[in-house]
Motif scaffolding. Structure first.
Motif, PDB file in Angstrom:
ATOM      1  N   SER A   6       0.739  -1.269   0.047  1.00  0.00           N
ATOM      2  CA  SER A   6       0.205   0.139  -0.104  1.00  0.00           C
ATOM      3  C   SER A   6       0.569   1.483  -0.171  1.00  0.00           C
ATOM      4  N   GLY A   7       0.177   2.620   0.199  1.00  0.00           N
ATOM      5  CA  GLY A   7       1.019   3.683  -0.226  1.00  0.00           C
ATOM      6  C   GLY A   7       1.465   4.018  -1.322  1.00  0.00           C
ATOM      7  N   GLY A   8       0.947   3.171  -2.831  1.00  0.00           N
ATOM      8  CA  GLY A   8       1.466   3.916  -3.823  1.00  0.00           C
ATOM      9  C   GLY A   8       0.582   5.127  -3.969  1.00  0.00           C
ATOM     10  N   GLY A   9       0.445   5.775  -5.097  1.00  0.00           N
ATOM     11  CA  GLY A   9       0.139   6.742  -6.127  1.00  0.00           C
ATOM     12  C   GLY A   9       0.855   8.382  -6.474  1.00  0.00           C
ATOM     13  N   LEU A  10       0.049   9.014  -7.412  1.00  0.00           N
ATOM     14  CA  LEU A  10       0.041   9.937  -8.301  1.00  0.00           C
ATOM     15  C   LEU A  10       1.735  11.047  -6.723  1.00  0.00           C
ATOM     16  N   GLN A  38       9.360  -1.964 -12.255  1.00  0.00           N
ATOM     17  CA  GLN A  38       9.286  -2.482 -13.017  1.00  0.00           C
ATOM     18  C   GLN A  38       8.442  -1.359 -13.725  1.00  0.00           C
ATOM     19  N   ALA A  39       9.431  -0.757 -14.360  1.00  0.00           N
ATOM     20  CA  ALA A  39       8.984   0.212 -15.040  1.00  0.00           C
ATOM     21  C   ALA A  39       8.363  -0.219 -16.594  1.00  0.00           C
ATOM     22  N   PRO A  40       7.010   0.493 -16.854  1.00  0.00           N
ATOM     23  CA  PRO A  40       6.748   0.466 -18.500  1.00  0.00           C
ATOM     24  C   PRO A  40       7.897   0.198 -19.021  1.00  0.00           C
ATOM     25  N   GLY A  41       8.135  -1.104 -20.497  1.00  0.00           N
ATOM     26  CA  GLY A  41       8.862  -1.639 -21.350  1.00  0.00           C
ATOM     27  C   GLY A  41      10.238  -2.031 -20.087  1.00  0.00           C
ATOM     28  N   SER A  83      12.638  13.057  -2.710  1.00  0.00           N
ATOM     29  CA  SER A  83      13.520  13.651  -3.415  1.00  0.00           C
ATOM     30  C   SER A  83      12.638  12.869  -4.936  1.00  0.00           C
ATOM     31  N   GLN A  84      11.826  12.612  -4.990  1.00  0.00           N
ATOM     32  CA  GLN A  84      11.296  11.635  -6.200  1.00  0.00           C
ATOM     33  C   GLN A  84      11.885  12.403  -7.269  1.00  0.00           C
ATOM     34  N   GLU A  85      12.187  11.587  -8.421  1.00  0.00           N
ATOM     35  CA  GLU A  85      12.228  11.841  -9.776  1.00  0.00           C
ATOM     36  C   GLU A  85      11.546  11.053 -10.657  1.00  0.00           C
ATOM     37  N   HIS A  86      10.943  11.050 -11.998  1.00  0.00           N
ATOM     38  CA  HIS A  86      10.151  11.111 -12.737  1.00  0.00           C
ATOM     39  C   HIS A  86      11.013   9.392 -13.686  1.00  0.00           C
ATOM     40  N   GLU A  87      11.935   9.379 -13.216  1.00  0.00           N
ATOM     41  CA  GLU A  87      12.665   7.474 -13.101  1.00  0.00           C
ATOM     42  C   GLU A  87      12.117   6.779 -12.501  1.00  0.00           C
ATOM     43  N   ASP A  88      11.546   7.103 -11.268  1.00  0.00           N
ATOM     44  CA  ASP A  88      10.625   6.487 -10.133  1.00  0.00           C
ATOM     45  C   ASP A  88       9.187   6.075 -10.598  1.00  0.00           C
ATOM     46  N   THR A  89       9.181   6.513 -11.258  1.00  0.00           N
ATOM     47  CA  THR A  89       7.696   5.952 -12.093  1.00  0.00           C
ATOM     48  C   THR A  89       7.941   4.194 -12.107  1.00  0.00           C
ATOM     49  N   GLY A 107       2.021  -5.846  -5.919  1.00  0.00           N
ATOM     50  CA  GLY A 107       2.401  -4.454  -6.920  1.00  0.00           C
ATOM     51  C   GLY A 107       2.263  -3.241  -6.606  1.00  0.00           C
ATOM     52  N   THR A 108       2.266  -2.546  -6.289  1.00  0.00           N
ATOM     53  CA  THR A 108       1.100  -0.892  -6.168  1.00  0.00           C
ATOM     54  C   THR A 108       2.091   0.524  -7.273  1.00  0.00           C
ATOM     55  N   GLN A 109       1.401   1.070  -8.124  1.00  0.00           N
ATOM     56  CA  GLN A 109       1.426   2.038  -8.693  1.00  0.00           C
ATOM     57  C   GLN A 109       2.745   3.154  -8.072  1.00  0.00           C
ATOM     58  N   VAL A 110       3.450   3.140  -8.525  1.00  0.00           N
ATOM     59  CA  VAL A 110       3.791   5.002  -8.833  1.00  0.00           C
ATOM     60  C   VAL A 110       4.237   5.861  -9.331  1.00  0.00           C
ATOM     61  N   THR A 111       3.259   7.286  -9.661  1.00  0.00           N
ATOM     62  CA  THR A 111       3.250   7.983 -10.955  1.00  0.00           C
ATOM     63  C   THR A 111       4.022   9.603  -9.892  1.00  0.00           C
ATOM     64  N   VAL A 112       5.092   9.953 -10.927  1.00  0.00           N
ATOM     65  CA  VAL A 112       5.625  10.716 -10.638  1.00  0.00           C
ATOM     66  C   VAL A 112       5.784  11.983 -11.715  1.00  0.00           C
ATOM     67  N   SER A 113       4.620  12.654 -11.151  1.00  0.00           N
ATOM     68  CA  SER A 113       4.564  14.005 -12.817  1.00  0.00           C
ATOM     69  C   SER A 113       3.903  14.710 -11.856  1.00  0.00           C
ATOM     70  N   SER A 114       4.478  16.295 -12.981  1.00  0.00           N
ATOM     71  CA  SER A 114       3.261  17.433 -12.102  1.00  0.00           C
ATOM     72  C   SER A 114       2.505  17.955 -12.759  1.00  0.00           C
TER      73      SER A 114
END
Length: 114
Positions: A6-10, A38-41, A83-89, A107-114
């Motif tokens: 748990s704890g994933g999100g945007l 695991q990032a997409p691709g 200090s999350q970065e886009h690459e942590d998505t 799995g839990t999804q983490v998305t780093v985005s502005s």
């Protein structure tokens, strides 16, 4: 026994999230516990791990930003991500390795985005 994350999100770049993992039952003879992502691709990669004989280890890409902690008695695991970065998505997976077998969370999804 299942592992539940748990704890994933945007989160915005530079922000923080904390992932949690708990086992639905007792797991004994634990060698180590860890978080993979695991990032997409891309292939699944080890992010951080903890063992009670060898301490902690981190992927170079997260050193100084992520902190892993856990309890082999309570069968719980945390990952503090700062200090999350886009690459942590990615999708993040909890993993427990014992003398007999290994366990994976769903799995839990983490998305780093502005």
């Amino acid at each position: 026994v299942q592992l539940v994350e748990s704890g994933g999100g945007l989160v915005q770049p530079g922000g923080s999230l904390r992932l949690s993992c708990a086992a639905s039952g007792m797991i004994s003879s634990i060698n180590n516990m860890g978080w993979y992502r695991q990032a997409p691709g891309k292939e699944r990669e080890l992010v951080a791990s903890i063992s009670w004989g060898g301490g902690t280890m981190y992927a170079d890409s997260v050193k100084g930003r992520f902190t892993i902690s856990g309890s082999d008695v309570e069968n719980s695991l945390l990952l503090q991500m700062n200090s999350q970065e886009h690459e942590d998505t990615a999708d993040y997976y909890c993993h427990i390795n014992t003398e007999r077998r290994e366990y994976w969370g769903q799995g839990t999804q983490v998305t780093v985005s502005s």
